[in-house]
Design an enzyme around this catalytic site. Structure first.
Site, short mmCIF file in Angstrom:
data_model
loop_
_atom_site.label_atom_id
_atom_site.label_comp_id
_atom_site.label_asym_id
_atom_site.label_seq_id
_atom_site.Cartn_x
_atom_site.Cartn_y
_atom_site.Cartn_z
N SER A 177 0.84 -1.19 0.00
CA SER A 177 0.00 0.00 0.00
C SER A 177 0.88 1.25 0.00
O SER A 177 1.79 1.38 -0.82
CB SER A 177 -0.95 -0.04 1.21
OG SER A 177 -1.96 0.92 1.12
N ASP A 233 -8.18 -5.15 -6.32
CA ASP A 233 -7.64 -4.22 -5.32
C ASP A 233 -7.79 -2.78 -5.80
O ASP A 233 -7.35 -2.42 -6.89
CB ASP A 233 -6.17 -4.56 -5.08
CG ASP A 233 -5.52 -3.69 -4.00
OD1 ASP A 233 -6.17 -2.75 -3.50
OD2 ASP A 233 -4.36 -3.95 -3.67
N HIS A 296 -7.29 -5.83 -1.19
CA HIS A 296 -6.10 -5.06 -0.79
C HIS A 296 -5.48 -5.60 0.50
O HIS A 296 -4.30 -5.38 0.74
CB HIS A 296 -6.48 -3.59 -0.60
CG HIS A 296 -5.32 -2.69 -0.31
ND1 HIS A 296 -4.28 -2.50 -1.20
CD2 HIS A 296 -5.02 -1.93 0.78
CE1 HIS A 296 -3.40 -1.66 -0.68
NE2 HIS A 296 -3.82 -1.31 0.52
#
Length: 358
Positions: A177, A233, A296
């Site tokens: 991320s 995602d 994610h």
């Protein structure tokens, strides 16, 4: 043979043909001397490091006894652990003796961290002031999260000390991320500003960090780069890519490996698709709607989130570890005492950060 079994047989044959075609595709990339070949085992190892850096118990993390500090990363030697309390950032530097490599991992966005979400949402681009580059623009928030916090001086110093101790080990940088975005700037920084040429980057679910000029510059200086994306995602789709304005829009650097599931019913298999060298392969993650937060949070079957909801909260046995703390309360845990010059540079970074924000 009854109809359900016949359908399953047809599906398995089709799947084998698809996998065979994908194997040939991977071989084609290798034969054409592409900059980097995806290694599934290495990807899982680095995913475990990217997961471990989320842990909140600093004592267990630093001593590598946490619940995520085993399996493929067993035996890792921690050199430095950095916690920027003010901005809820966390990273570590250490040695993976089984890989003969230095590992740098950056923690990703914390679910309930207002600071991190503000950084993520600052999509304003900033001119990149690096040697021999023009027209490159980067994400302001991600850039400052690495360059203008406690993270950079401590990470760079730890890498220098580790290479002095163990020799010129290659450096592998990872993160998930926002941690992937910070890892990208770190890899480029080490390669361009510190002349470390054997730098490898592998990130998981990272957002776009710059424009096409930046992506091209990045690929030139950090060719051993893999961005793993997963299913639908949402984060790799941000900030948005506008195909009508290719030079102005945010643009991923290559090479993407898109993991996604195919199958029907109970016959579901994960495919790891090696994408083209554009960074924006329309047949990979861009071929689906990026609308999943669930996709994610887990990569290659590994959790990519904090172990507790109070994700900016830290737990630490202050009597058991060597650590330094700057005036802002940011913490550096070190295998060896951190030199005063590093603590001073952290304070200087704090002052610079305040001046920039003001």
């Amino acid at each position: 043979m009854d109809r359900p079994r016949w359908l399953k047989l047809v599906f398995l044959i089709s799947l084998l043909m698809l996998c065979h075609g994908r194997t040939n595709l991977a071989f084609k990339f290798k034969h054409q001397d592409y900059s980097h070949i995806y290694n599934q085992t290495l990807a899982k190892i680095l995913a475990e490091y990217a997961s471990a850096v989320y842990m909140t118990d600093l004592t267990e993390l630093f001593t590598w006894t946490c619940s995520r500090c085993n399996d493929l990363t067993k035996g890792f030697e921690m050199i430095e652990l950095i916690v920027d309390v003010q901005y809820c950032l966390q990273a570590f530097v250490g040695v993976a003796h089984d890989l003969n490599a230095i590992i740098i991992a950056f923690r990703g966005t914390q679910e309930n961290s207002i600071q991190n979400w503000i950084e993520d949402l600052l999509w304003k681009q900033l001119d990149l002031n690096y040697p021999n580059i023009s027209d490159a623009m980067v994400h302001r928030g991600f850039y400052f999260a690495y360059h203008n916090t406690t993270v950079r001086p401590v990470v760079v110093n730890a890498v220098k000390r580790t290479r002095k101790l163990y020799g010129k080990f290659p450096v592998m940088v990872t993160g998930h991320s926002m941690g992937g975005a910070m890892a990208s700037f770190c890899a480029l920084d080490l390669a361009v500003n510190f002349g470390i040429h054997n730098v490898q980057l592998m990130t998981f679910g990272q957002p776009r960090v710059g424009n096409a000029a930046f992506a091209s510059y990045f690929t030139e200086h950090v060719p051993k780069t893999i961005r793993v994306t997963n299913g639908n995602d949402i984060v790799p789709h941000l900030p948005p890519y506008y195909s009508l304005f290719p030079q102005k829009t945010y643009h991923h650097f290559p090479r993407e490996v898109w993991t996604h599931n195919i199958g029907i019913g109970t016959l579901v298999y994960m495919i790891e698709q090696i994408c083209d060298g554009s960074g924006e392969d329309p047949s990979c993650s861009r071929s689906v709607s990026g609308d999943s937060i669930t996709d994610h949070k887990k990569y290659l079957g590994i959790d990519m989130q904090a172990d507790t909801w109070g994700s900016c909260r830290i737990v630490m046995d202050y009597s058991a570890l060597q650590y330094q703390m700057d005036l802002a309360g940011n913490i550096v845990l070190s295998k060896d005492p951190v030199s005063p010059s590093i603590i001073q540079s952290i304070t200087q970074e704090d002052n610079t950060r305040s001046n920039v924000q003001n």
